[in-house]
Design a protein around this motif. Structure first.
Motif, short mmCIF file in Angstrom:
data_model
loop_
_atom_site.label_atom_id
_atom_site.label_comp_id
_atom_site.label_asym_id
_atom_site.label_seq_id
_atom_site.Cartn_x
_atom_site.Cartn_y
_atom_site.Cartn_z
N ARG A 290 11.98 -2.84 -0.98
CA ARG A 290 10.76 -3.50 -0.51
C ARG A 290 9.91 -3.84 -1.71
O ARG A 290 9.65 -2.99 -2.57
CB ARG A 290 9.99 -2.59 0.44
CG ARG A 290 8.76 -3.35 0.94
CD ARG A 290 7.92 -2.58 1.87
NE ARG A 290 7.34 -1.41 1.28
CZ ARG A 290 6.69 -0.49 2.00
NH1 ARG A 290 6.57 -0.64 3.29
NH2 ARG A 290 6.16 0.55 1.42
N ASP B 251 4.18 -2.73 -2.35
CA ASP B 251 3.21 -2.72 -1.23
C ASP B 251 2.03 -1.87 -1.66
O ASP B 251 1.85 -0.75 -1.20
CB ASP B 251 3.90 -2.15 0.02
CG ASP B 251 2.96 -2.11 1.23
OD1 ASP B 251 1.95 -2.84 1.23
OD2 ASP B 251 3.23 -1.34 2.17
N ARG C 138 -3.53 -6.41 0.40
CA ARG C 138 -2.46 -5.41 0.35
C ARG C 138 -1.07 -6.07 0.44
O ARG C 138 -0.94 -7.18 0.93
CB ARG C 138 -2.67 -4.46 1.55
CG ARG C 138 -1.85 -3.25 1.49
CD ARG C 138 -1.86 -2.47 2.76
NE ARG C 138 -0.54 -1.84 2.87
CZ ARG C 138 -0.14 -1.12 3.88
NH1 ARG C 138 -0.94 -0.92 4.90
NH2 ARG C 138 1.06 -0.59 3.89
N MET D 47 9.30 -7.27 6.74
CA MET D 47 8.77 -6.16 7.53
C MET D 47 7.96 -6.78 8.67
O MET D 47 7.19 -7.71 8.45
CB MET D 47 7.81 -5.31 6.71
CG MET D 47 8.38 -4.69 5.47
SD MET D 47 9.14 -3.10 5.75
CE MET D 47 7.82 -2.09 6.36
N GLU E 204 5.08 -5.68 10.64
CA GLU E 204 4.11 -4.58 10.72
C GLU E 204 2.70 -5.06 11.08
O GLU E 204 1.76 -4.28 11.07
CB GLU E 204 4.13 -3.74 9.45
CG GLU E 204 4.18 -4.48 8.16
CD GLU E 204 4.43 -3.58 6.95
OE1 GLU E 204 4.45 -2.34 7.08
OE2 GLU E 204 4.58 -4.14 5.85
N ASP F 247 2.29 0.82 10.12
CA ASP F 247 1.22 -0.18 10.03
C ASP F 247 1.05 -0.94 11.32
O ASP F 247 -0.07 -1.33 11.67
CB ASP F 247 1.50 -1.14 8.86
CG ASP F 247 1.07 -0.51 7.55
OD1 ASP F 247 -0.02 0.09 7.52
OD2 ASP F 247 1.83 -0.59 6.57
N ARG G 95 -4.75 4.67 9.39
CA ARG G 95 -3.72 5.71 9.52
C ARG G 95 -3.97 6.93 8.65
O ARG G 95 -3.35 7.97 8.84
CB ARG G 95 -2.32 5.11 9.23
CG ARG G 95 -2.19 4.55 7.85
CD ARG G 95 -0.97 3.67 7.72
NE ARG G 95 0.16 4.36 7.14
CZ ARG G 95 1.23 3.75 6.65
NH1 ARG G 95 1.32 2.42 6.70
NH2 ARG G 95 2.21 4.42 6.12
MG MG Z 1 3.76 -0.57 6.06
#
Ligand code: MG
Ligand code: PEP
Length: 583
Positions: free
Chosen positions: A343, A346, A370, A441, A443, A467, A477
């Motif tokens: 990935r 992030d 982000r 992803m 999310e 997410d 979170r």
């Molecule tokens: Mg995530």
């Protein structure tokens, strides 16, 4: 006198051990156990740092401009007096000698004690003097940092220390700090703050040790060396337990160990549901070193390599292309041809860069720049990472996974940059797999609502439930104040999951879940019922989930899904969940 503290369970199991209380201030400094025999060197470092700070204060005072306010000189005198009082060094020296703390850790531990004492003073003027101590200690810490770099004291804990009975207690632990603990094998974690799906909790789970977060006041109420039982299954911490309680928990510990050993028997059993549906179990990793464990736990690939952890805990430069290339290609080689979803970085929210590069990522809110948004705003850094992944694809099955996508123009930009990275490698005549698979992803709820856009461009999709829940329910979170509202089984979440899984299957686009739901045996059947056949989780959770899969009858489970999706009332949902557990 025993007492209990309650928080959130984030990682199961039971641990019995003694507390090492680490303040948040201490976490900002280097903290590690020094080798036996190097106490005198460490004490000298501390004393030299005090001396440097003292000289600085003298210099400052000597060079005060004539028009400086009078209080300025008085202020410097106060600081000098604090610094020259041998009492401030006494306790840290003891901590270095007796507990083998490094100098910075020893000093911040003492600072915490002092600040606590000031907190208890009623007189508001005197109370504020605590700030002077803090500033003086900070000056010494800055001086120490220089010394430590020169001294090159071996990093982190020493292998000969028996850490198996040490329980870390802290106000909060940032994900990158948690990562530093990875090499230390502490037996449990307890923090005042934190949510069940914060990245800190995720790393704790990956260590496969009991942990409780959101245990309000733990770092104040628990003292150094207190005996503790951490009941990770229930998020309970028992402080100063009596022998009867300890005996009871030792018994439960032994039972857990037995169950864990029994699970090992499933390692080579093919992963199929009771009615024969084959299921793929992959692993999530934070660091390349985790790949070996993934392989050993019989994961058939890395579903999520959180590459941003490579960018943390670095004081200076970000990892360059060569370093990243080495890491990614080693990982794909360790995985022996199995897919590795790397990935792209992030960064943001609770994951920040540190040291000199902190400015690049500080204060990015969860709704801010982000994930892919950050990468697209730093195209040079993104290109370096893309080239490194592409080059790794020449050695095995490296795949690119892109986080936090929601917009068509972000997708277009990503593909443009991947194309550019490929052409740059062509110019350099460097090898890569031109057919490298690219995944996204899912999310953000927006992504679920425009799935056909994703089907058009991507070879595979992976649902980031951590997410997806955060952004659908509007819950941070990492915030324990709203942790009780963070509900993976909220009907809205179940609908989004079902929609993503079923539409992807119809579109023939491979779909997996790599958020924490994939590793939670309590929801395995629900995901199977929705048609999910690819799960990615921490290696430590793999066999527990496999056990659930082997028992599940997907044909029967699938029949319950339509009713589950319409169960808006908790009581109705609970009834159906009970039904699901029986199938
Ligand atoms: Mg995530
Ligand atoms: C997720 O959001 O579910 C996910 C897997 O990514 P991360 O936890 O790293 O944000």
């Amino acid at each position: 006198m025993p007492f209990n503290l309650h928080g959130l369970s984030v990682s199961n199991g039971i641990s019995i051990g003694q507390a090492v209380v680490i303040s948040s201030a201490a976490l900002e400094v280097d903290h590690r156990f020094i080798e036996a025999g190097s106490e005198e060197t460490e004490i000298r470092l501390l004393q030299e740092a005090f001396e440097t700070a003292r000289k600085e204060l003298h210099n400052l005072k000597d060079n005060l401009p004539e028009d400086s306010p009078e209080e300025m000189a008085a202020f410097l005198d106060v600081h000098r007096m604090i610094l020259e009082d041998p009492v401030l060094q006494k306790k840290p020296i003891e901590l270095i000698k007796k507990r083998h703390y490094n100098a910075a850790w020893a000093l911040t531990t003492e600072l915490d004690e002092i600040l606590l004492a000031f907190e208890e003073i009623d007189d508001p003027y005197l109370k504020e003097r605590g700030a002077d101590f803090r500033q003086v200690v900070e000056r010494v810490l800055v001086a120490l940092k220089g010394f430590n770099q020169i001294a090159r004291i071996p990093a982190l804990g020493q292998k000969d220390r028996h850490l198996s009975e040490v329980i870390i207690v802290a106000h909060d632990i940032a994900p990158h700090d948690m990562l530093r603990f990875k090499g230390l094998q502490f037996s449990a974690f307890v923090t005042d703050l934190g949510g069940r799906n914060s990245h800190t909790a995720i790393v704790a789970r990956s260590l496969d040790i009991p942990a409780a977060v959101g245990v309000k006041g733990a770092s104040q109420l628990i003292h150094q060396d207190d005996w503790l039982i951490v009941d990770g299954d229930r998020g309970i911490v028992i402080v100063d337990p009596n022998p009867v309680i300890i005996e009871e928990y030792r018994h439960r510990q032994a039972e857990n160990l037995l169950a864990k050993n029994k699970l090992q028997l499933l390692k080579h059993t093919p992963t199929k549901t009771f009615d024969g549906v084959p299921v793929t179990l992959m692993a999530n990793i934070e660091l390349p070193e985790d790949a070996q464990q993934a392989l050993e736990s019989s994961a058939i690939g890395i579903g999520l390599f959180r590459s941003e952890f490579l960018f943390m805990n670095r004081q200076g430069e970000l990892p360059n292309e060569e370093e990243q290339y080495r890491v990614y290609s080693n990982t794909v080689q360790v995985m022996q041809g199995l897919p590795v979803n790397i990935r792209t970085i992030d960064i943001g929210a609770d994951k920040t860069l540190d040291g000199d590069i902190k400015a690049l990522s500080s204060n990015i809110s969860p709704l801010g720049l982000r994930g892919i948004r950050w990468s697209l705003s730093e195209p040079e850094i993104f290109l370096i990472q893309l080239r490194a992944i592409l080059r790794a694809s020449a050695h095995g099955s490296a795949q690119i996974l892109i986080p936090m996508l929601a917009q068509a123009h972000e997708i277009h930009q990503c593909f443009e940059l991947i194309k550019l990275a490929k052409s740059q490698l062509d110019d350099r005549a460097q090898a890569y797999n031109p057919q490298i698979k690219i995944g996204a992803m899912i999310e953000l709820p927006a992504a679920v609502l425009v799935l056909p856009l994703f089907f058009k461009y991507f070879d595979f999709l992976s649902i980031g439930t951590n997410d997806l829940i955060q952004y659908t329910l509007g819950i941070d979170r990492s915030d324990n104040a709203v942790a009780h509202l963070y509900d993976p089984l909220h009907p809205a979440i179940l609908k989004l999951l079902e929609q993503t899984i079923s539409e992807s299957r119809k579109a023939n686009v491979p779909i997996s879940v790599c958020g924490e739901m994939a590793g939670d045996p309590n929801v395995t059947r629900i995901l199977l019922a929705m048609g999910l056949t690819n799960f990615s989780m921490h290696a430590s959770q793999l066999l527990t989930v496999k056990k659930e899969i082997l028992k599940a009858n997907v044909t029967l489970l699938a029949q319950i899904v339509p009713r589950l999706l319409e169960a808006y009332e908790p009581a109705d949902q609970e009834m159906l969940l009970k039904e699901i557990l029986k199938v």
